[in-house]
Each structure stands twice: as structure tokens, then as C-alpha cells.
Design a protein around this motif. Structure first.
Motif, PDB file in Angstrom:
ATOM      1  N   GLY A 162      21.577  25.401  -7.971  1.00  0.00           N
ATOM      2  CA  GLY A 162      21.708  26.703  -8.610  1.00  0.00           C
ATOM      3  C   GLY A 162      22.988  27.408  -8.218  1.00  0.00           C
ATOM      4  O   GLY A 162      23.686  27.986  -9.069  1.00  0.00           O
ATOM      5  N   PHE A 163      23.329  27.350  -6.936  1.00  0.00           N
ATOM      6  CA  PHE A 163      24.564  27.982  -6.462  1.00  0.00           C
ATOM      7  C   PHE A 163      25.791  27.351  -7.112  1.00  0.00           C
ATOM      8  O   PHE A 163      26.683  28.059  -7.603  1.00  0.00           O
ATOM      9  N   ILE A 164      25.844  26.007  -7.151  1.00  0.00           N
ATOM     10  CA  ILE A 164      26.997  25.334  -7.742  1.00  0.00           C
ATOM     11  C   ILE A 164      27.128  25.674  -9.222  1.00  0.00           C
ATOM     12  O   ILE A 164      28.228  25.907  -9.737  1.00  0.00           O
ATOM     13  N   PHE A 165      26.000  25.744  -9.918  1.00  0.00           N
ATOM     14  CA  PHE A 165      26.041  26.053 -11.349  1.00  0.00           C
ATOM     15  C   PHE A 165      26.610  27.444 -11.612  1.00  0.00           C
ATOM     16  O   PHE A 165      27.393  27.637 -12.551  1.00  0.00           O
ATOM     17  N   VAL A 166      26.247  28.436 -10.807  1.00  0.00           N
ATOM     18  CA  VAL A 166      26.646  29.813 -11.122  1.00  0.00           C
ATOM     19  C   VAL A 166      28.061  30.150 -10.669  1.00  0.00           C
ATOM     20  O   VAL A 166      28.604  31.185 -11.072  1.00  0.00           O
ATOM     21  N   VAL A 167      28.691  29.301  -9.832  1.00  0.00           N
ATOM     22  CA  VAL A 167      30.039  29.639  -9.365  1.00  0.00           C
ATOM     23  C   VAL A 167      31.126  28.686  -9.855  1.00  0.00           C
ATOM     24  O   VAL A 167      32.311  29.035  -9.825  1.00  0.00           O
ATOM     25  N   SER A 168      30.752  27.482 -10.326  1.00  0.00           N
ATOM     26  CA  SER A 168      31.757  26.441 -10.544  1.00  0.00           C
ATOM     27  C   SER A 168      32.498  26.539 -11.866  1.00  0.00           C
ATOM     28  O   SER A 168      33.585  25.978 -12.004  1.00  0.00           O
ATOM     29  N   PHE A 169      31.925  27.209 -12.869  1.00  0.00           N
ATOM     30  CA  PHE A 169      32.541  27.220 -14.187  1.00  0.00           C
ATOM     31  C   PHE A 169      33.575  28.328 -14.359  1.00  0.00           C
ATOM     32  O   PHE A 169      34.394  28.272 -15.277  1.00  0.00           O
ATOM     33  N   LEU A 170      33.535  29.346 -13.491  1.00  0.00           N
ATOM     34  CA  LEU A 170      34.433  30.485 -13.698  1.00  0.00           C
ATOM     35  C   LEU A 170      35.894  30.111 -13.568  1.00  0.00           C
ATOM     36  O   LEU A 170      36.746  30.639 -14.292  1.00  0.00           O
ATOM     37  N   GLY A 171      36.212  29.187 -12.639  1.00  0.00           N
ATOM     38  CA  GLY A 171      37.598  28.799 -12.451  1.00  0.00           C
ATOM     39  C   GLY A 171      38.209  28.173 -13.690  1.00  0.00           C
ATOM     40  O   GLY A 171      39.420  28.269 -13.917  1.00  0.00           O
ATOM     41  N   LEU A 172      37.375  27.543 -14.530  1.00  0.00           N
ATOM     42  CA  LEU A 172      37.882  26.909 -15.745  1.00  0.00           C
ATOM     43  C   LEU A 172      38.364  27.935 -16.755  1.00  0.00           C
ATOM     44  O   LEU A 172      39.240  27.649 -17.572  1.00  0.00           O
ATOM     45  N   PHE A 173      37.782  29.134 -16.720  1.00  0.00           N
ATOM     46  CA  PHE A 173      38.146  30.165 -17.689  1.00  0.00           C
ATOM     47  C   PHE A 173      39.204  31.129 -17.156  1.00  0.00           C
ATOM     48  O   PHE A 173      39.785  31.887 -17.930  1.00  0.00           O
ATOM     49  N   SER A 174      39.454  31.102 -15.839  1.00  0.00           N
ATOM     50  CA  SER A 174      40.303  32.136 -15.237  1.00  0.00           C
ATOM     51  C   SER A 174      41.771  32.010 -15.616  1.00  0.00           C
ATOM     52  O   SER A 174      42.466  33.031 -15.750  1.00  0.00           O
ATOM     53  N   LEU A 175      42.282  30.763 -15.772  1.00  0.00           N
ATOM     54  CA  LEU A 175      43.716  30.583 -16.010  1.00  0.00           C
ATOM     55  C   LEU A 175      44.044  29.895 -17.331  1.00  0.00           C
ATOM     56  O   LEU A 175      45.211  29.575 -17.569  1.00  0.00           O
ATOM     57  N   VAL A 176      43.052  29.664 -18.171  1.00  0.00           N
ATOM     58  CA  VAL A 176      43.323  28.993 -19.444  1.00  0.00           C
ATOM     59  C   VAL A 176      44.407  29.705 -20.261  1.00  0.00           C
ATOM     60  O   VAL A 176      45.284  29.051 -20.840  1.00  0.00           O
ATOM     61  N   PRO A 177      44.429  31.049 -20.317  1.00  0.00           N
ATOM     62  CA  PRO A 177      45.485  31.714 -21.094  1.00  0.00           C
ATOM     63  C   PRO A 177      46.893  31.453 -20.566  1.00  0.00           C
ATOM     64  O   PRO A 177      47.866  31.651 -21.296  1.00  0.00           O
TER      65      PRO A 177
END
Length: 677
Positions: A162-177
Motif C-alpha cells: 500500500g505504501f509503495i502504491f501511494v508514493v511511487s507514481f507521483l515522480g512520473l508526473f512531476s517532471l514530464v512537462p
């Protein structure tokens, strides 16, 4: 492909807004680029899952023994090619029609595998998560000030997932722009990503091209040399971390004690061949300042500035200076460039000025057959920008995931309040930019260093009532975001060089991260139930668990508990980083190309000087090569460097397998001063 530092890169189109459609007719007709959905295949995902599981096992093994994880990008690209090629060859012999295996599909597999096994490291299974368990609490001692029995949370499969799921995806969206800025604007090298791309390209190259055939030959030759050399070194590396060629006192025992030695690493010599001269020289300059001057001087103050009887990893001693001064340089350089790029972007979007300020740093050399190279670069740019990842999608995805995580994290770690999680997500994109920028320069991801920022900040804010668990959890939040963002940007670089769609790269990262959220905890759970993890008498000592818990305990007492003058030195180096960057921007290009880069200088402050020596050897080889035969250097330096990095990277797999089966090197080659008899 040769590279050089340049203070100017012309910006002729918006940094964030990209063309929605680029005609395929602009591309070279000799090569068909698959549609982005066609680059992601079922067989590729199956292979990614198999390799992701293998690499998670290897990463956990290394994480729980030595705590140092090498880059496995090149090994992922190689094994992905081997598995799919073997499968397609087998099916073809059976008479089945198989879809051609393209370099884009190969790149997608590599990206997916890296995203998967990356969570075995950034998930903290050998560091911050394990630091919460009861065994680590007892190792430090119940009587240790600030070490409370209430601040214990033992590993559990479901809550870790549960912890890995809720924190791991944010980095993918942080620098895409900012992908266009990092890959095309700054032209950052990302040495491992570049080496992986060259390896994949070599697998799928039309052998009729003489130059390509020669490049593949050079790559294969130096890959074999590097692999054989790494294998040879293993036999002398003994048990522990003080034996073998990796600890060869090439510059004498006195300098060896200060980490100045050549450790015969093909990886770092290859990085020196790929990275621009100014980056390699900046790394060496930082090593001289820190390990040659600063740390010896501070060491002489032991007993005055800090207690003399502390361990080498105690933040109340010299280790505290190393970590926090490195962080100061990194933040100064990263935040300066972040503010600068935001200002340029806003000005570009609103067209408020007719004069556009140039972006700094690395620009590719175009010499000899310049028109051909220019067409190749144009083709890469068009493919890279063709499939858009809208800014609104990245921004809304980050906000939505941050909201979910902000609500979920206090349920998993009650001392970590929702507003502290929210604050972490506000500052995380800036730190993710810093880490991705630094990784592009030196190939070093300092995710754990940025995690320590979150650890100290949150632990000091929460205080003694739950500050240890809250700080360690915040470390995980920060570390996951900055690590994932750097991995994504490095894979964007690989995709850029292999003519892979940015959208397929992003989707494969999402899929690989989802795989990792399941596979990484499961493989760790296997180790947890099979071995005595964390015991001083076990092969799996998990050395960083105790260190991270001690850092959290120190964070509760605040930065005032750091050694004397540490904060003053940090402020001085932070200001110095800002000043150096400003000087690089206002100085004419013919002079600014010799001004060091603070981000590159900071890495040896924390890691050591040995890899700076290796990279400098690489840059000297390239410098001499360019003087002897510039055209030959431009054509083959990248292939030679990639071969060196790939061979050493591939050797990590058999060496890790030998370690898992407890097959130790037969010889310990050790060096010491001669003794008169």
C-alpha cells in the motif's frame, strides 16, 4: 558522439508546448517508426515482468548486504533483446508468424524493467522501511536517547504494498512537462541512458552501413574487454569491501586514505568518455576541494568541533559535514537552474520579451558530416515531440495522486500528519528537478541524499512524539519521487536516441512501476522470511537500517545537534553555488566553458574521490584521442564508452548470482605499508 560544454543553446520554440502532430513524411523513409501503442507488446510486458523479478531479487541482495546498487539499465536492454529474440526465433522455427522485434520495443522493455526494479531500491527495503523494525530498534539500544519502543513498525506485506502504491507514481508526473527541456534544451548526457541506447541501436542496426558496423564492432570489442576485466577483478576482491583492484592504492597509501585512487572501474572510465570535459573536471575539482582540503582540515578539529570517538557514519561527526555541504551545493545549483528555466518558460509562453535568454550546459558537437548528423538530430526531435503528453494531464495526475497519498499516508504512519505530507509534495518537484539534472550530468542519482532532507525536516517538526517514524516515512516520500523522476528522464534520453515515442516511454514506466509495487515487496518478503535480516551475524546485515534510524533520532533534536559550524559552512557553499552559476551566465562563452559546474562538484563531497579519478582518466583519453584524430573520436568515443559501461554492467548479474549462492572470491588482494623486519 562527441560532446562539449556550451553556454548557449538557441530556444526557437516554446519549452512546454509541443507540436500536436508532426508529419511522418519528415522522417527518414529508410526506417519505419511504429505507432506508440505498437511499441508496447504483450510479449514485451511478459519479458519485463520476468526480468523485473530477477532484478528485484538482485537489488534486494545488494541492498541488504553492501547497500550500494549499480545501474542495471544496460543489462535490462541486453537481456530484453536476448529473451525476445530467442522467443521469436523459436516461434519462427515452429512455423508461426511473429511480429518483427524493433528497437522501440526493446527500449520499452528496458524502461519497464528499470521502473520495476527501481522500486526495490527507492522503496526503502534496506534503509528507511527496515529502520522502523523492532530488530533495528534493539540494535541501537533501548537506552539510546530518543530511541523509543513506540517508534517501531515491523515489515508487513500488505502495508508495504500500500505504501509503495501511494508514493511511487507521483515522480512520473512531476517532471514530464520538462522532458523537452532536459533532453533537448539542456542536452544532458545521462551516460547510462546513452550507453543503453547505443547498445539497443547496435542490436537493430542495418549492417550494410559501414560506420554503424564499425561502431558495433568497437562496442562489442570493448564490451568484451570490460566484462572479462570485471570478471578477472572479482577473483581478487575477497570477502568484505577492502580487497581487490577496487581498493588499489595507485597514488600511494596516504592519498588512498582520502579516497584518491584509481579503482580500475570500466563504468566510470566510460562515463568520463561520454560526459563533457567540463563535467569531468568539475567532479575532480570538487573531489580536490572536499577530500583533498576540506575534510582533512575538519578532521584536525576532531575533539573540538565534534567528538573524536564517533563512527564514520555518525551525523554528529565528519559525516554530517559531508552530507549537508553536498546537499547545499546541490540545492544551490538545482534551485538556480529551476528558477531560471521557469522564468524562461514563462517569458516564452507569454512572449513578454523579444530577446530570449539561452539555456546553459551541454551541446552536441557536429563536425565532419554535419548535414547527416543534423538530419539525424532533427529526426530524433520530431519523433520525440510527435506523441504529446499534455501539460494538463501531468499536472492533474500529480495533484490527484498527491491528494490520494496525502489522505492515505497518515493511515499507514499515524505520526505523519496529512499537512506534512502535503508540504512534502509541494517541494518535491523542485528536488526531483535537481536530482534529474544532476543524474544527467554525472550518472549519479542522489535520491537517498534528497530523502535525508525530508527525513530531517519532518522529524524535527514532529519532535520526540513519533518523529522517528514520521521522518523515516517522509524520507520514503521524497526518495521515491526524486528517484522515479530521474529514472524516467534517463529513459526519455534512451527513447530519444532510439527513436522511441515519449508516450510509450511514459506508459511503460507506469506499467513497470505498477509491476514493481507488487514484485518488489513480494521478493523482499521472500528474503525476510528466509533469512535473518538485520542481524550483525547474518550475511544480510542491512547496514543502512541502523544509519537511517540514527538519522531520524538526530533529526528530532534538530539541526542544532549537528557539529559546530556545519550550518555556516552549508550556507557558504549554497551561496557559492548560486554565485558560480550566475558567473557562468554573465561571463562570455569562451571563458564560462572553463567555470566548474556546482552540481558535478557536489557528488564527490558525499561519495568520495575515487570515481572522479576514473572519470578524469576517461576525459584525458578522449582529449588525447581528439587531438590525434578528431573524426575518429567523434565516430567511436560513444561506442567505446558504451562498451565499457555495458560490459561492467552485465557482469553485475553473474556476480550477484554468485553472491546469492554464497560463492565468494577465492583471493583477497590487500595493500598495506611495508614493515621492516
Amino acid at each position: 558522439m562527441g560532446t562539449e560544454n556550451s553556454g548557449t543553446v538557441e530556444i526557437t520554440e516554446p519549452l512546454l508546448e509541443e507540436p500536436s502532430k508532426i508529419p511522418d513524411s519528415n522522417l527518414d523513409d529508410s526506417e519505419t517508426i511504429p505507432y506508440w501503442k505498437d511499441q508496447i507488446t504483450i510479449r514485451g510486458l511478459v519479458v519485463s515482468a520476468v526480468l523485473g523479478t530477477l532484478f528485484c531479487i538482485i537489488t534486494h541482495k545488494l541492498n541488504l548486504t553492501v547497500g550500494i546498487i549499480p545501474s542495471l539499465n544496460v543489462a535490462a536492454g541486453l537481456l530484453g533483446f536476448f529473451f525476445v529474440k530467442s522467443w521469436t526465433g523459436f516461434m519462427s522455427k515452429l512455423g508461426f508468424s511473429v511480429q518483427p522485434f524493433t528497437k522501440q520495443e526493446n527500449t520499452v522493455i528496458q524502461t519497464c524493467v528499470v521502473a520495476c526494479y527501481g522500486l526495490a531500491f527507492s522503496g526503502g527495503f534496506g534503509s528507511y522501511l527496515l529502520a522502523m523494525d523492532e530488530k533495528t530498534y534493539k540494535l541501537i539500544g533501548p537506552d539510546y536517547p530518543g530511541n523509543r519502543a513506540e517508534d517501531v513498525k515491523n515489515p508487513g506485506l500488505l502495508w508495504m504494498m500500500g505504501f509503495i502504491f501511494v508514493v511511487s507514481f507521483l515522480g512520473l508526473f512531476s517532471l514530464v512537462p520538462l522532458r523537452k527541456v532536459m533532453v533537448m534544451g539542456y542536452k544532458l548526457t545521462y551516460p547510462s541512458g546513452t550507453a543503453t541506447a547505443m547498445l539497443i541501436n547496435s542490436f537493430h542496426t542495418n549492417t550494410g552501413a559501414e560506420l554503424a558496423r564499425n561502431q558495433v564492432g568497437r562496442l562489442g570489442k570493448y564490451l568484451s574487454i570490460s566484462f572479462c576485466w570485471s570478471c578477472f577483478k572479482w577473483f581478487f576482491s575477497g570477502i568484505g569491501d577492502a580487497c581487490g583492484f577496487d581498493n588499489f592504492p595507485t597514488l600511494g597509501l596516504t592519498l588512498f586514505k582520502n579516497t584518491f585512487y584509481f579503482d580500475f572501474s570500466p563504468t566510470y572510465v566510460g562515463c568520463g568518455l561520454i560526459c563533457p570535459h567540463i563535467v569531468n573536471c568539475s567532479v575532480l575539482f570538487g573531489a580536490i576541494i572536499s577530500w583533498g582540503v576540506l575534510w582533512p582540515l575538519i578532521s584536525q578539529r576532531a575533539g573540538d568541533w565534534y567528538p573524536a570517538d564517533l563512527g564514520s557514519n555518525d551525523f554528529k561527526g565528519l559525516y554530517g559535514y559531508k552530507v549537508f555541504i553536498a546537499i547545499s551545493l546541490i540545492l544551490g545549483d538545482g534551485l538556480y537552474n529551476l528558477v531560471k528555466i521557469v522564468a524562461i518558460t514563462i517569458r516564452e509562453i507569454f512572449k513578454s520579451s523579444s530577446t530570449q535568454k539561452d539555456l546553459p550546459l551541454v551541446m552536441e558537437v557536429i563536425g565532419g558530416e554535419s548535414s547527416i548528423l543534423e538530419l539525424e538530430r532533427k529526426k530524433r526531435n520530431e519523433v520525440f515531440l510527435k506523441d504529446r503528453i499534455p501539460f494538463w494531464f501531468a499536472a492533474s495526475g500529480y495533484v490527484a495522486l498527491a491528494a490520494i497519498s496525502t489522505a492515505a499516508m497518515p493511515m499507514i504512519f499515524p505520526p505523519l500528519k496529512w499537512y506534512l505530507v502535503l508540504c512534502s509534495y509541494v517541494i518535491a518537484p523542485a528536488l526531483a528537478f535537481c536530482n534529474s539534472y544532476g543524474t544527467g550530468l554525472t550518472d549519479w542519482s542522489l535520491a537517498s541524499t534528497y530523502g535525508k532532507i525530508g527525513l530531517f525536516m519532518i522529524a524535527s517538526l514532529v519532535g520526540s512524539n513519533g518523529g522517528v517514524v514520521a521522518g523515516l516515512a517522509a524520507c520514503g516520500v521524497m526518495m521515491s519521487i526524486v528517484s522515479t523522476a530521474a529514472d524516467l528522464m534517463q529513459d526519455f534520453k534512451t527513447g530519444y536516441l532510439t527513436l522511441s515515442s515519449a508516450k510509450s516511454m511514459f506508459v511503460s514506466q507506469l506499467v513497470g512501476t505498477a509491476m514493481g509495487c507488487i514484485i518488489a515487496p513480494l521478493t523482499f518478503w521472500m528474503y525476510w522470511n528466509a533469512f535473518d535480516i538485520g542481524s550483525p551475524d547474518s550475511p544480510y546485515k542491512a547496514p543502512y537500517a541502523v544509519i537511517y534510524r540514527e538519522m531520524a533520532i538526530l533529526g528530532i533534536e534538530g539541526f542544532s545537534e549537528l557539529p559546530k559550524h556545519c550550518l555556516a559552512l552549508c550556507c557558504g557553499f549554497f551561496v557559492a553555488a548560486l554565485a558560480i552559476n550566475l558567473l557562468r551566465d554573465v561571463t562570455p562563452a569562451k571563458f564560462s566553458q572553463f567555470i566548474p559546474i556546482p552540481m558535478a562538484m557536489a557528488v564527490p563531497f558525499y561519495i568520495g574521490a575515487y570515481f572522479a579519478i576514473d572519470m578524469f582518466v576517461g576525459t584525458v583519453i578522449l582529449f588525447v584521442w581528439e587531438r590525434i584524430n578528431k573524426k575518429d573520436a567523434e565516430d567511436f568515443a560513444g561506442a567505446v564508452a558504451s562498451g565499457l559501461i555495458c560490459g561492467d554492467g552485465i557482469w553485475t548479474i553473474p556476480s550477484a548470482i554468485l553472491s546469492i549462492f554464497r560463492i565468494n572470491p577465492p583471493i583477497c588482494m590487500y595493500f598495506g605499508p611495508s614493515v621492516s623486519t
